[in-house]
Scaffold this active site. Structure first.
Site, PDB file in Angstrom:
ATOM      1  CE  LYS A 207      96.503  63.074   9.823  1.00 66.12           C
ATOM      2  NZ  LYS A 207      96.119  62.692  11.266  1.00 66.12           N
ATOM      3  CB  CYS A 261      94.673  67.627  12.783  1.00 71.96           C
ATOM      4  SG  CYS A 261      95.255  66.761  14.218  1.00 71.96           S
TER       5      CYS A 261
HETATM    6  N1  SAJ Z   1      84.842  71.863  12.158  1.00 72.80           N
HETATM    7  C1  SAJ Z   1      83.566  72.826  11.334  1.00 72.80           C
HETATM    8  N2  SAJ Z   1      82.654  72.375  10.713  1.00 72.80           N
HETATM    9  C2  SAJ Z   1      82.554  71.056  10.503  1.00 72.80           C
HETATM   10  C3  SAJ Z   1      83.517  70.074  11.059  1.00 72.80           C
HETATM   11  C4  SAJ Z   1      84.652  70.640  11.775  1.00 72.80           C
HETATM   12  O1  SAJ Z   1      83.876  74.255  11.604  1.00 72.80           O
HETATM   13  O2  SAJ Z   1      81.329  70.474   9.997  1.00 72.80           O
HETATM   14  C5  SAJ Z   1      85.879  72.515  12.895  1.00 72.80           C
HETATM   15  C6  SAJ Z   1      85.821  72.014  14.125  1.00 72.80           C
HETATM   16  O3  SAJ Z   1      85.160  72.793  14.971  1.00 72.80           O
HETATM   17  C7  SAJ Z   1      87.282  72.232  14.634  1.00 72.80           C
HETATM   18  C8  SAJ Z   1      87.842  71.755  13.058  1.00 72.80           C
HETATM   19  O4  SAJ Z   1      87.052  72.028  12.153  1.00 72.80           O
HETATM   20  O5  SAJ Z   1      87.485  73.501  14.590  1.00 72.80           O
HETATM   21  C9  SAJ Z   1      88.588  70.465  13.024  1.00 72.80           C
HETATM   22  O6  SAJ Z   1      87.788  69.492  13.805  1.00 72.80           O
HETATM   23  P1  SAJ Z   1      87.415  67.980  13.501  1.00 72.80           P
HETATM   24  O7  SAJ Z   1      86.655  67.592  14.383  1.00 72.80           O
HETATM   25  O8  SAJ Z   1      86.977  67.942  12.097  1.00 72.80           O
HETATM   26  O9  SAJ Z   1      88.838  67.256  13.277  1.00 72.80           O
HETATM   27  P2  SAJ Z   1      90.216  67.351  14.446  1.00 72.80           P
HETATM   28  O10 SAJ Z   1      91.079  68.431  13.971  1.00 72.80           O
HETATM   29  O11 SAJ Z   1      89.576  67.143  15.627  1.00 72.80           O
HETATM   30  O12 SAJ Z   1      90.504  65.903  13.926  1.00 72.80           O
HETATM   31  C10 SAJ Z   1      91.027  65.496  12.489  1.00 72.80           C
HETATM   32  C11 SAJ Z   1      90.358  64.281  12.118  1.00 72.80           C
HETATM   33  N3  SAJ Z   1      90.344  64.199  10.659  1.00 72.80           N
HETATM   34  C12 SAJ Z   1      89.206  63.874   9.787  1.00 72.80           C
HETATM   35  O13 SAJ Z   1      88.351  63.808  10.044  1.00 72.80           O
HETATM   36  C13 SAJ Z   1      89.708  63.801   8.478  1.00 72.80           C
HETATM   37  C14 SAJ Z   1      91.007  63.021  12.763  1.00 72.80           C
HETATM   38  O14 SAJ Z   1      90.231  61.993  12.216  1.00 72.80           O
HETATM   39  C15 SAJ Z   1      92.528  63.104  12.579  1.00 72.80           C
HETATM   40  O15 SAJ Z   1      93.086  61.957  13.176  1.00 72.80           O
HETATM   41  C16 SAJ Z   1      92.949  64.614  13.186  1.00 72.80           C
HETATM   42  O16 SAJ Z   1      92.581  65.448  12.436  1.00 72.80           O
HETATM   43  C17 SAJ Z   1      94.644  64.435  13.087  1.00 72.80           C
HETATM   44  O17 SAJ Z   1      95.243  64.258  14.247  1.00 72.80           O
HETATM   45  O18 SAJ Z   1      95.002  64.618  11.851  1.00 72.80           O
END
Ligand code: SAJ
Length: 402
Positions: A207, A261
């Protein structure tokens, strides 16, 4: 497993616990949800929700109305216990497992031989054994043969939780093989994805690794955005072009990385193995430095105006959610306010209100602002056209105009 006779006690009714509890309730399990917050318990017992997540309201209402989900502040006897409480970090970015400890202690008096205890909270390596199993062992439970302790990390994406709860593959790692087997049987009852069996330490690390992988890749994109800014290259066009290579898949730069996360979990890896986690640590630092960089950009634009009016679009940590935890957008708006960079106008269509800012419709924010800072790529903002921002200074941290 006879679903209708199986009682599940879910401890922690937040972003993971509540969707899980309501899903299990609608599948026919008898679910007892536990939360320390009386207001949360009351809201759920009325069939309502306290978080924003697509379709969760319908699921909770249906589970509560069918009598299959009730919430309380205290745990109750069950066949399966699921712990889904937060794991934040404390000073020096050390993981804080005190909620897991408290949750385990709270269920210990209700646990019986034959029960399964599953930790779903994202946890530093060793937590399932050293915290959950240890506390149950100290409470007199036989965790080798009679109480089955496992880790099954949640992996759902906010905004798609209900779909991903069912569709995603799950990793199940018991503290012994019997525990892995028992927990696997349970997840088979409601998960359509594959259930992948391992031990608890590997499940914990898996994870953390998934989120660190994403963090490192976003850091790459964020670092590129700083380089491109200096080099006069449009980073979004650059990434689109580079991604046409069959083996390149660069993520998107933004104002920083938020949420509870990805901005947190990599630190658990660093805390566990500090000397060898150099890349993961640096990526965290690159992403954490991005809000300051955006703030500096806004400040230098504002210096060109006598009384700058700064329109900030979005406060949430990412698109189409109302979650402000670790939000880089909120961090930037707070910094602009603290540094009195100008008059701030804020739009956040996913919130009804905010204690520190009067929220305005985004069209009004754009109309009145000299400088428009796009901080979140919420759906309505994605409809904004370059001509709507005519004669404005625009700082587009999400590339929605590119
Ligand atoms: N972000 C960027 N650029 C990107 C993708 C995301 O700047 O290309 C930023 C987003 O705006 C945000 C942050 O990253 O601020 C995180 O967003 P996210 O959509 O990537 O992820 P979370 O935090 O909503 O959810 C993540 C997920 N993990 C992965 O994709 C590996 C989810 O599957 C997990 O269950 C979750 O963390 C968790 O609970 O750990």
């Amino acid at each position: 497993m006879e679903i209708s006779n199986t009682r599940v006690c879910v401890v922690g009714l937040g972003y993971i616990g509540l969707p899980t509890a309501s899903l299990l309730g609608t599948k026919g399990f008898q679910v007892h949800g536990v939360d320390v917050d009386q207001a949360v318990v009351e809201t759920i017992n009325q069939g309502n929700i306290h978080i924003v997540e697509p379709d969760l309201d319908i699921l909770v209402k249906s589970a509560v109305q069918s009598g299959r989900l009730t919430a309380a502040q205290e745990p109750a006897a069950a066949d399966i216990f699921i712990i889904a409480v937060p794991t934040p970090f404390k000073e020096q970015r050390q993981p804080d497992v005190s909620y897991i400890e408290a949750a385990t202690r709270s269920i210990a008096p209700f646990v019986q031989p034959g029960n399964i205890v599953i930790l779903e909270s994202t946890s530093p390596v060793g937590t399932t054994e050293d915290v959950v199993a240890r506390i149950l062992d100290e409470s007199g439970h036989n965790i080798d043969e009679q109480v089955f302790v496992a880790h099954c990390p949640e992996r759902v994406l906010p905004g798609r939780i209900l779909t991903e709860l069912v569709e995603n593959d799950r990793i199940v790692g018991g503290v012994n093989e019997l525990a892995t087997e028992k927990a696997t049987d349970f997840y088979h009852t409601f998960v359509r994805g594959e259930i992948l069996a391992t031990d608890s330490r590997t499940a914990e690390m898996a994870k953390l690794t998934e989120n660190a992988f994403r963090d490192v890749n976003i850091a790459f994109a964020n670092e590129l955005s700083l380089i491109c800014d200096q080099q006069g290259v449009n980073v979004w066009e650059l990434i689109t072009l580079a991604n046409r290579h069959p083996r390149v898949n660069i993520l998107q730069p933004g104002p920083g990385v938020g949420g509870h996360c990805i901005a947190v979990d990599p630190w658990f890896i660093v805390a566990g193995a500090p000397r060898v986690s150099r890349l993961i640590k640096t990526a965290r630092e690159v992403n954490d430095a991005k809000p300051d960089w955006v703030t500096r950009k806004v400040r230098s634009s504002a210096e060109k105006f006598k009384h700058p009016v700064i329109g900030c679009l979005g406060l949430a940590f990412k698109a189409d959610v109302n979650d402000l935890r670790q939000s880089p957008a909120l961090d930037i708006v707070n910094q602009l306010q603290a540094e009195e960079v100008g008059q701030l106008l804020v739009a956040e269509p996913n919130l009804k209100g905010h204690g520190d800012f009067d929220l305005l419709p985004y069209q009004e924010v754009i109309a009145r602002a000299d400088i428009v800072v796009i901080l979140v790529d919420h759906k309505p903002f994605r409809r904004i056209k370059p001509q709507d921002l005519h004669e404005k200074v625009v700082i587009d941290t999400r590339g929605i105009l590119s």
